[in-house]
Structures are given as structure tokens and as C-alpha cells.
Motif scaffolding. Sequence first.
Motif, PDB file in Angstrom:
ATOM      1  N   THR A  65       7.416  12.277  -1.790  1.00 24.58           N
ATOM      2  CA  THR A  65       7.184  13.669  -2.519  1.00 24.58           C
ATOM      3  C   THR A  65       5.771  14.223  -1.553  1.00 24.58           C
ATOM      4  N   SER A  66       4.843  13.615  -1.363  1.00 25.32           N
ATOM      5  CA  SER A  66       3.948  14.425  -0.445  1.00 25.32           C
ATOM      6  C   SER A  66       4.435  14.927   0.964  1.00 25.32           C
ATOM      7  N   MET A  67       5.119  14.116   1.449  1.00 25.93           N
ATOM      8  CA  MET A  67       5.784  14.417   2.731  1.00 25.93           C
ATOM      9  C   MET A  67       6.619  15.688   2.629  1.00 25.93           C
ATOM     10  N   GLY A  68       7.148  15.909   1.353  1.00 26.89           N
ATOM     11  CA  GLY A  68       7.901  17.013   1.210  1.00 26.89           C
ATOM     12  C   GLY A  68       7.191  18.281   1.091  1.00 26.89           C
ATOM     13  N   ILE A  69       6.138  18.166   0.157  1.00 24.75           N
ATOM     14  CA  ILE A  69       5.150  19.157  -0.005  1.00 24.75           C
ATOM     15  C   ILE A  69       4.471  19.573   1.316  1.00 24.75           C
ATOM     16  N   ASP A 101       7.097  26.710  -1.737  1.00 25.23           N
ATOM     17  CA  ASP A 101       8.167  26.883  -0.476  1.00 25.23           C
ATOM     18  C   ASP A 101       8.713  25.701  -0.603  1.00 25.23           C
ATOM     19  N   VAL A 102       8.545  24.458  -0.992  1.00 25.76           N
ATOM     20  CA  VAL A 102       9.552  23.494  -1.368  1.00 25.76           C
ATOM     21  C   VAL A 102      10.014  23.350  -2.945  1.00 25.76           C
ATOM     22  N   ASN A 103       9.542  24.367  -3.710  1.00 30.37           N
ATOM     23  CA  ASN A 103      10.028  24.602  -5.069  1.00 30.37           C
ATOM     24  C   ASN A 103       9.241  23.107  -5.725  1.00 30.37           C
ATOM     25  N   PHE A 104       8.293  22.810  -5.131  1.00 34.85           N
ATOM     26  CA  PHE A 104       7.323  21.525  -6.077  1.00 34.85           C
ATOM     27  C   PHE A 104       6.753  22.243  -7.134  1.00 34.85           C
ATOM     28  N   PRO A 105       6.831  21.747  -8.334  1.00 34.23           N
ATOM     29  CA  PRO A 105       6.134  22.466  -9.536  1.00 34.23           C
ATOM     30  C   PRO A 105       4.930  22.425  -9.541  1.00 34.23           C
ATOM     31  N   HIS A 106       4.224  23.331 -10.175  1.00 37.62           N
ATOM     32  CA  HIS A 106       2.957  23.428 -10.550  1.00 37.62           C
ATOM     33  C   HIS A 106       2.253  22.500 -11.349  1.00 37.62           C
ATOM     34  N   VAL A 107       0.892  22.318 -11.401  1.00 34.14           N
ATOM     35  CA  VAL A 107       0.331  21.243 -12.233  1.00 34.14           C
ATOM     36  C   VAL A 107       0.808  21.695 -13.800  1.00 34.14           C
ATOM     37  N   GLU A 108       1.018  23.047 -14.129  1.00 33.13           N
ATOM     38  CA  GLU A 108       1.572  23.462 -15.402  1.00 33.13           C
ATOM     39  C   GLU A 108       2.892  23.086 -15.862  1.00 33.13           C
ATOM     40  N   GLU A 109       3.635  22.964 -14.946  1.00 30.51           N
ATOM     41  CA  GLU A 109       5.099  22.688 -15.022  1.00 30.51           C
ATOM     42  C   GLU A 109       5.136  21.035 -15.074  1.00 30.51           C
ATOM     43  N   LEU A 110       4.334  20.452 -14.490  1.00 35.90           N
ATOM     44  CA  LEU A 110       4.451  18.961 -14.465  1.00 35.90           C
ATOM     45  C   LEU A 110       3.941  18.438 -15.861  1.00 35.90           C
ATOM     46  N   MET A 111       2.982  19.328 -16.234  1.00 36.16           N
ATOM     47  CA  MET A 111       2.303  19.038 -17.653  1.00 36.16           C
ATOM     48  C   MET A 111       3.355  19.056 -18.654  1.00 36.16           C
ATOM     49  N   ALA A 112       4.153  20.091 -18.635  1.00 42.31           N
ATOM     50  CA  ALA A 112       5.225  20.462 -19.635  1.00 42.31           C
ATOM     51  C   ALA A 112       6.381  19.392 -19.604  1.00 42.31           C
ATOM     52  N   MET A 118       0.856  -1.349  -0.097  1.00 46.70           N
ATOM     53  CA  MET A 118      -0.049   0.072   0.026  1.00 46.70           C
ATOM     54  C   MET A 118       0.875   1.353  -0.005  1.00 46.70           C
ATOM     55  N   PHE A 119       0.701   2.029  -0.969  1.00 47.47           N
ATOM     56  CA  PHE A 119       1.366   3.328  -0.935  1.00 47.47           C
ATOM     57  C   PHE A 119       0.581   4.433  -0.645  1.00 47.47           C
ATOM     58  N   PHE A 120       0.962   5.090   0.669  1.00 49.52           N
ATOM     59  CA  PHE A 120      -0.056   6.254   1.021  1.00 49.52           C
ATOM     60  C   PHE A 120       0.463   7.527   0.493  1.00 49.52           C
ATOM     61  N   THR A 121      -0.142   8.292  -0.152  1.00 47.51           N
ATOM     62  CA  THR A 121       0.208   9.636  -0.527  1.00 47.51           C
ATOM     63  C   THR A 121      -0.833  10.528  -0.490  1.00 47.51           C
ATOM     64  N   PHE A 122      -0.443  11.788  -0.527  1.00 48.50           N
ATOM     65  CA  PHE A 122      -1.105  12.778  -0.280  1.00 48.50           C
ATOM     66  C   PHE A 122      -2.232  12.883   0.840  1.00 48.50           C
ATOM     67  N   TRP A 123      -3.324  13.035   1.027  1.00 51.24           N
ATOM     68  CA  TRP A 123      -4.295  12.845   2.135  1.00 51.24           C
ATOM     69  C   TRP A 123      -4.281  11.437   2.772  1.00 51.24           C
ATOM     70  N   GLY A 124      -4.097  10.567   1.913  1.00 46.66           N
ATOM     71  CA  GLY A 124      -3.757   9.153   2.553  1.00 46.66           C
ATOM     72  C   GLY A 124      -2.623   8.871   3.417  1.00 46.66           C
ATOM     73  N   LEU A 125      -1.843  10.041   3.616  1.00 44.36           N
ATOM     74  CA  LEU A 125      -0.653  10.120   4.574  1.00 44.36           C
ATOM     75  C   LEU A 125      -1.443  10.124   6.056  1.00 44.36           C
ATOM     76  N   ASN A 126      -2.577  10.787   6.112  1.00 36.68           N
ATOM     77  CA  ASN A 126      -3.361  10.976   7.118  1.00 36.68           C
ATOM     78  C   ASN A 126      -3.641   9.732   7.926  1.00 36.68           C
ATOM     79  N   VAL A 127      -3.790   8.461   7.130  1.00 40.95           N
ATOM     80  CA  VAL A 127      -3.973   7.231   7.562  1.00 40.95           C
ATOM     81  C   VAL A 127      -3.043   6.646   8.227  1.00 40.95           C
ATOM     82  N   ILE A 128      -1.990   6.858   8.048  1.00 39.98           N
ATOM     83  CA  ILE A 128      -0.794   6.314   8.852  1.00 39.98           C
ATOM     84  C   ILE A 128       0.034   7.316   9.820  1.00 39.98           C
ATOM     85  N   LYS A 129      -0.671   8.258  10.122  1.00 36.18           N
ATOM     86  CA  LYS A 129      -0.005   9.247  10.915  1.00 36.18           C
ATOM     87  C   LYS A 129      -0.382   8.505  12.375  1.00 36.18           C
TER      88      LYS A 129
END
Lengths: 160, 160, 160
Positions: free
Chosen positions: A122-126, B97-108, A38-49
Motif C-alpha cells: 500500500t505504501s509502495m503504491g502511494i 494521484d493513486v486514488n488512495f483515500p483520505h483520512v476522512e474517507e478511511l475513517m468513514a 518485520m513489516f516495513f511501511t511508509f517511511w520505514g520503506l527507506n530502511v530497506i531501499k
Amino acid sequence: MADKEKMTIIVFSGEMDKALAAFNLAIGGATSGMEVTMFFTFWGLNVIKKNEGGIESKGIMRKMLNFMNRGGAKRLPLSKFHMLGMGDWMMKKLMKDVNFPHVEELMAVAKEFGVKFVACTTSMGIMGISKDAFIPEVDSFAGVATYLADAKESKINLFV
Amino acid sequence: MADKEKMTIIVFSGEMDKALAAFNLAIGGATSGMEVTMFFTFWGLNVIKKNEGGIESKGIMRKMLNFMNRGGAKRLPLSKFHMLGMGDWMMKKLMKDVNFPHVEELMAVAKEFGVKFVACTTSMGIMGISKDAFIPEVDSFAGVATYLADAKESKINLFV
Amino acid sequence: MADKEKMTIIVFSGEMDKALAAFNLAIGGATSGMEVTMFFTFWGLNVIKKNEGGIESKGIMRKMLNFMNRGGAKRLPLSKFHMLGMGDWMMKKLMKDVNFPHVEELMAVAKEFGVKFVACTTSMGIMGISKDAFIPEVDSFAGVATYLADAKESKINLFV
């Protein structure tokens, strides 16, 4: 391992009902002899906090975001019936009524059957969440490359 | 091409966080040598709409629907925290803040690595959106048959 | 049967737009010669409930839950635009405008092409819904093990 069939589940959502579905599928897979990750990402991270508060995060906005997303398997909302929190309470009562296990219990069962929990770095970073915010049951911290390597070899890949 | 592994992603949702997840997965696949196709359908069409306003649509209700769904990668909402738009702003600030790209940049980036963008003609029909509403990065316009032909040969198929 | 390619769709959501997407995919699969099974679980059960009211359920909270989830293909909400129900009405009008079939019609077409409908017994247990709440088009009632056995042999597995 050699010929063991694999299954992956991306848990994107932090909602109780989706988490229940994900764990049911994972446990089903594991008990039928599959290797499930199971890969927990974005809001899914809440599940394993961790259920305890006090997640360290830098910056006032991250603090706010993490406060609003305190997470922990005990605190997950429902994807429906947000109004007044009625739905959550009702759902929990109903599940108790039929002795259906809570997310926390399902999580423990999943671990027992060898389901692997991976938190998305990646989500953890954001979101500015560090490793110690998570429950010890998390097996590893990894990004999309790890997921894809796994998913390519899997018979079943789901995004929940 | 011959033995290139394939991956498909149906982008049903028009929300920023889900779009981010979809593009991350697509880019991950493409950079690891897979042939990735993203099928944008329903609200997912918003992701690949031009940021400029002025989409031509017939009938007053379609005009309203398209106004409310102006879309464009710059305008996508979050699937959580709709309240007062606070969440979007916060999330965008955090990502910056973490220099994560926007949707637009990811799309590119996705385009650069050869990810194919397909817009669902059935949804376009319902919503009354014509081809010129979309960004030029869209490779083709197709229906479910095209998706299925692709997905059957793919190692990973996700519905986001 | 022998070499017929398979496809499974988990319908977790009870929303009209997601149901439309799921049925479109299922019909597309079936008409292209695939063996398609749709597993309706959680709110997805609403999609295959009878349109008539009067579902029997025990306990006052289950009654409430089932009232709020009366379901039936005619009553599904949209995943977006909940406000004032405007979106639903608008979407339905738009679909009528382009002669796009309703969920009910798509469901009938899916059945005609041999798509199998399975209702999730675990969700039925939690929500206190009995078999007679469902439309006769439901082929069987089963749990996660049945799903997994099917999904393992399928070329395409989606969670909608």
C-alpha cells in the motif's frame, strides 16, 4: 514451525535510531528461537531501499518525494537532533566508538538468523516505488491482511 | 461476539501518515472479522475533532493550544517534511494521484465496518476539550481502565 | 505471581507527552492488578536519569550528547510544539491547571504500585551512560533478552 513462537514488528519510521531498536528486538527474538517478521511501511520503506540512487518513479512529485527519501540503511536520519545533521554524525561516531553495529550490519545479522522482511504494498503504491527499489533481502511484498494474519498468531506485536 | 478476535490501536499521534497507518490496520482487522477499537489520546484527539473551528475551551492558553490543534481529519500534518508544509501538500497530491483515500474517507470506511472510536477522557481533561468538539462517529469517552480491559483480551495491541 | 497478568511498555522516546502516556498506561495496569514492566531505551533513558547534572561520561562527544540529553523527568521536551519551548511551558501550565500530575509524580505513583523500571544496557553502552546516572527507582539493568522473555508472557506489549 509448529509451535515456534512468533513476533511481528511494524517499522513505520525511517529514522536510524528507531531502525536500530527494531533490528535489535528482531535479532533478539530470532536468536531466542522466535519466528520474527518485520513489516516495513511508509517511511520505514527507506530502511530497506537500496543505497544506490536512481529509483525509478513516475511523475515529478514522486521523483521529488523519492529523492528526499532516497533511503538505504546508510542514509537514515535520527529522530532527534536534526539540527545541522550534528546528531547523526555524533551518534554514528559514538556507535563506532563502542563497536556497535550499523543498521546495515544489524540487517545482515537479522537476515542470517531468519528474520523475514516484508515491504508494504500500500505504501509502495502511494509513494510510487516499485519492487526493484528494494534490497534483495526483502522476502515478500504484501499488505495489511498478511500482517494481521501473522500478528494474530504472535506473542509480541510492536509498532515502531 | 463470543469468540470474535479483538484488536486495539492507541492513536497517540495527530499526524496524517500515522493516522493513515492506524486506519488501514483497523479496517484490515475489521474486514477480516476482528472486533477493532481505536483509542484516541493526546494529539490523536485531533484526528477525531470536528473540522469546523470554534471549539469551546476555557482559559486563554487552552484556547491557544486548541487553536494550534484545531484538528479535524482534513488538517492533520505529516510526521516528516514539515518544512513549508511542502510535504503535506505533496503527500496529498500523491495519494489523490493513486486514488488512495483520505483520512476522512478511511475513517468513514472504518465506521462502516464497525470499528469503535474511543476518545481518552484524561487527555481531554488536560487539554480542556469537551465532548462536543468531536465528530459524532466517536462511540464513547473513556480512560485507561477501559483500554486495558479491552487490550487484555486482544490478540493485537498497537501504540501508533 | 502465578497467574498475574503481565504488561510491558518499551519507552523509546524521551518526550514528556509520550512519557505521560506510558506512565498512565503502566499505572492503570498496575492498579488493575497487572504486573507491569517498563523498559527504558534510547531517548527513553532520559526519563529515568537523575535531575541533577553531572553525569559522568567518557569522551567529548559523549559528554556533549549527554549534556544535550541531560534528562531527568523535570526536563523532558514535548514531541510537538518545540518552537521556542512555548509548547512545553504551555502544556505544563495546562496540566497544573487541571491538577494533572507531572511525570515525576506519575513515576512515584507507578513505583508505589509496583511497576518495574528496567534500563536498557545496550543503549547505555552506545551513549556511554553508567548506572549511577539513573534514579534509584530503577530496578534493574538489562538487554533485549530480558525484555523478550517478559513480553512473551504478557497480554499487552507496547512500544511508546
